[in-house]
Design a protein around this motif. Structure first.
Motif, PDB file in Angstrom:
ATOM      1  N   UNK A   1      73.651 -25.536  26.519  1.00 49.34           N
ATOM      2  CA  UNK A   1      73.513 -24.703  27.718  1.00 49.34           C
ATOM      3  C   UNK A   1      74.677 -24.943  28.680  1.00 49.34           C
ATOM      4  N   UNK A   2      75.030 -26.209  28.903  1.00 47.06           N
ATOM      5  CA  UNK A   2      76.159 -26.514  29.795  1.00 47.06           C
ATOM      6  C   UNK A   2      77.442 -25.902  29.242  1.00 47.06           C
ATOM      7  N   UNK A   3      77.611 -25.974  27.921  1.00 45.83           N
ATOM      8  CA  UNK A   3      78.797 -25.382  27.307  1.00 45.83           C
ATOM      9  C   UNK A   3      78.825 -23.874  27.468  1.00 45.83           C
ATOM     10  N   UNK A   4      77.649 -23.236  27.339  1.00 49.24           N
ATOM     11  CA  UNK A   4      77.572 -21.784  27.510  1.00 49.24           C
ATOM     12  C   UNK A   4      77.930 -21.387  28.939  1.00 49.24           C
ATOM     13  N   UNK A   5      77.454 -22.140  29.916  1.00 46.45           N
ATOM     14  CA  UNK A   5      77.806 -21.864  31.316  1.00 46.45           C
ATOM     15  C   UNK A   5      79.307 -22.021  31.533  1.00 46.45           C
ATOM     16  N   UNK A   6      79.879 -23.061  30.926  1.00 50.66           N
ATOM     17  CA  UNK A   6      81.323 -23.262  31.045  1.00 50.66           C
ATOM     18  C   UNK A   6      82.103 -22.127  30.413  1.00 50.66           C
ATOM     19  N   UNK A   7      81.618 -21.622  29.271  1.00 52.58           N
ATOM     20  CA  UNK A   7      82.288 -20.499  28.610  1.00 52.58           C
ATOM     21  C   UNK A   7      82.266 -19.257  29.484  1.00 52.58           C
ATOM     22  N   UNK A   8      81.133 -19.019  30.151  1.00 50.14           N
ATOM     23  CA  UNK A   8      81.032 -17.849  31.020  1.00 50.14           C
ATOM     24  C   UNK A   8      82.021 -17.934  32.172  1.00 50.14           C
ATOM     25  N   UNK A   9      82.197 -19.126  32.729  1.00 53.26           N
ATOM     26  CA  UNK A   9      83.121 -19.275  33.857  1.00 53.26           C
ATOM     27  C   UNK A   9      84.564 -19.110  33.417  1.00 53.26           C
TER      28      UNK A   9
ATOM     29  N   UNK B   1      66.000 -23.461  37.851  1.00 48.18           N
ATOM     30  CA  UNK B   1      66.010 -24.219  39.106  1.00 48.18           C
ATOM     31  C   UNK B   1      67.439 -24.413  39.602  1.00 48.18           C
ATOM     32  N   UNK B   2      68.365 -24.677  38.680  1.00 50.58           N
ATOM     33  CA  UNK B   2      69.766 -24.853  39.069  1.00 50.58           C
ATOM     34  C   UNK B   2      70.336 -23.552  39.625  1.00 50.58           C
ATOM     35  N   UNK B   3      70.040 -22.426  38.958  1.00 50.40           N
ATOM     36  CA  UNK B   3      70.500 -21.123  39.450  1.00 50.40           C
ATOM     37  C   UNK B   3      69.945 -20.843  40.841  1.00 50.40           C
ATOM     38  N   UNK B   4      68.636 -21.071  41.005  1.00 55.52           N
ATOM     39  CA  UNK B   4      67.997 -20.765  42.281  1.00 55.52           C
ATOM     40  C   UNK B   4      68.495 -21.677  43.396  1.00 55.52           C
ATOM     41  N   UNK B   5      68.806 -22.926  43.046  1.00 57.99           N
ATOM     42  CA  UNK B   5      69.350 -23.853  44.034  1.00 57.99           C
ATOM     43  C   UNK B   5      70.676 -23.340  44.579  1.00 57.99           C
ATOM     44  N   UNK B   6      71.533 -22.840  43.674  1.00 55.62           N
ATOM     45  CA  UNK B   6      72.815 -22.303  44.107  1.00 55.62           C
ATOM     46  C   UNK B   6      72.649 -20.980  44.845  1.00 55.62           C
ATOM     47  N   UNK B   7      71.739 -20.131  44.354  1.00 55.67           N
ATOM     48  CA  UNK B   7      71.544 -18.827  44.981  1.00 55.67           C
ATOM     49  C   UNK B   7      70.996 -18.947  46.392  1.00 55.67           C
ATOM     50  N   UNK B   8      70.235 -20.005  46.668  1.00 59.16           N
ATOM     51  CA  UNK B   8      69.623 -20.174  47.984  1.00 59.16           C
ATOM     52  C   UNK B   8      70.593 -20.697  49.027  1.00 59.16           C
ATOM     53  N   UNK B   9      71.776 -21.116  48.579  1.00 58.23           N
ATOM     54  CA  UNK B   9      72.773 -21.644  49.510  1.00 58.23           C
ATOM     55  C   UNK B   9      73.727 -20.530  49.917  1.00 58.23           C
ATOM     56  N   UNK B  10      73.912 -20.370  51.204  1.00 53.79           N
ATOM     57  CA  UNK B  10      74.708 -19.260  51.724  1.00 53.79           C
ATOM     58  C   UNK B  10      76.209 -19.464  51.554  1.00 53.79           C
ATOM     59  N   UNK B  11      76.652 -20.714  51.589  1.00 49.74           N
ATOM     60  CA  UNK B  11      78.090 -20.978  51.516  1.00 49.74           C
ATOM     61  C   UNK B  11      78.615 -20.616  50.132  1.00 49.74           C
ATOM     62  N   UNK B  12      79.875 -20.099  50.022  1.00 53.67           N
ATOM     63  CA  UNK B  12      80.428 -19.761  48.716  1.00 53.67           C
ATOM     64  C   UNK B  12      80.661 -21.001  47.872  1.00 53.67           C
ATOM     65  N   UNK B  13      80.521 -20.835  46.559  1.00 53.97           N
ATOM     66  CA  UNK B  13      80.721 -21.947  45.633  1.00 53.97           C
ATOM     67  C   UNK B  13      81.587 -21.478  44.478  1.00 53.97           C
ATOM     68  N   UNK B  14      82.332 -22.379  43.899  1.00 51.44           N
ATOM     69  CA  UNK B  14      83.120 -22.064  42.718  1.00 51.44           C
ATOM     70  C   UNK B  14      82.237 -21.891  41.515  1.00 51.44           C
ATOM     71  N   UNK B  15      82.738 -21.172  40.508  1.00 47.73           N
ATOM     72  CA  UNK B  15      81.942 -20.907  39.322  1.00 47.73           C
ATOM     73  C   UNK B  15      81.514 -22.189  38.623  1.00 47.73           C
ATOM     74  N   UNK B  16      82.403 -23.185  38.603  1.00 44.72           N
ATOM     75  CA  UNK B  16      82.090 -24.415  37.908  1.00 44.72           C
ATOM     76  C   UNK B  16      80.911 -25.160  38.491  1.00 44.72           C
TER      77      UNK B  16
ATOM     78  N   UNK C   1      77.950 -24.191  39.008  1.00 44.24           N
ATOM     79  CA  UNK C   1      76.694 -23.958  38.311  1.00 44.24           C
ATOM     80  C   UNK C   1      76.507 -24.944  37.168  1.00 44.24           C
ATOM     81  N   UNK C   2      77.586 -25.305  36.507  1.00 43.64           N
ATOM     82  CA  UNK C   2      77.506 -26.308  35.451  1.00 43.64           C
ATOM     83  C   UNK C   2      77.092 -27.642  36.061  1.00 43.64           C
ATOM     84  N   UNK C   3      77.704 -27.992  37.182  1.00 44.48           N
ATOM     85  CA  UNK C   3      77.361 -29.239  37.862  1.00 44.48           C
ATOM     86  C   UNK C   3      75.913 -29.208  38.357  1.00 44.48           C
TER      87      UNK C   3
END
Length: 205
Positions: free
Chosen positions: A78-86, A154-169, A171-173
């Protein structure tokens, strides 16, 4: 992609239920017949990231075929798939964050996404069965897949709930951090069960 972007903007502005296919087609500069050439429903326009992730997961799982099927192994796929998407689609993880944000507040869209996630989970199980050369996976693997699925959402929702911009990487973290939390929960449950079932061996303070 242009139709998906137009739909996301309308969904974010006025909600999925109040948005029509005609509005999406007009915003994307296409006809309704062109819209239906690519999407069966208006809800499908927001689920492109699900399809992209599934393709990336399938490719990574194919590369991992023959390896031991355990929790750590599935997490790495899964982590590798997220990295591939980015790497392969710079805007895809950003779109995933937008979709997860919509799902947190749009009931109609969330209902459509839940149905797709059930179907997707069945396809993931088949991929894992193919990886082990069996007709079906056992209960242990089903539980592992459900666990990492919850962790991923949960990881997706954690990032989506934060208003500040984040780099694509990020989500893997975020996914790896959620995996650590999963182990904390499992460890805590194990200790609590030991305290209940074997108090002499693991006394509770």
């Amino acid at each position: 992609a242009e139709i998906e972007d137009a739909a996301l903007e309308l969904f974010e502005r006025q909600g999925c239920e109040r948005t029509t296919v005609l509005e999406i087609a007009h915003a994307a500069g296409v006809s309704q017949s062109t819209f239906f050439r690519y999407f069966a429903t208006k809800e499908d326009t927001a689920l492109g990231p699900h399809r992209a992730f599934e393709s990336a997961f399938a490719a990574r799982q194919g590369d991992a075929k023959g390896r031991p099927l355990n929790l750590r192994g599935i997490e790495e796929v899964i982590a590798g798939a997220l990295g591939d998407l980015s790497t392969d689609a710079a805007d895809m993880l950003g779109r995933i964050r937008r979709v997860r944000g919509l799902l947190m507040r749009d009931t109609a869209l969330r209902s459509a996404a839940l149905g797709r996630e059930v179907e997707q989970g069945q396809r993931f199980l088949q991929l894992l069965a193919d990886a082990t050369d069996t007709e079906r996976v056992d209960l242990r693997v089903r539980i592992m897949l459900d666990a990492v699925g919850v962790t991923l959402r949960a990881a997706f929702d954690e990032r989506a709930s934060q208003r500040a911009p984040h780099g694509d990487g990020d989500l893997v973290e975020a996914y790896r951090a959620a995996g650590v939390r999963l182990r904390d929960v499992v460890s805590d449950c194990r200790v609590r069960w030991r305290c209940v079932l074997i108090p002499a061996l693991a006394p509770c303070s």
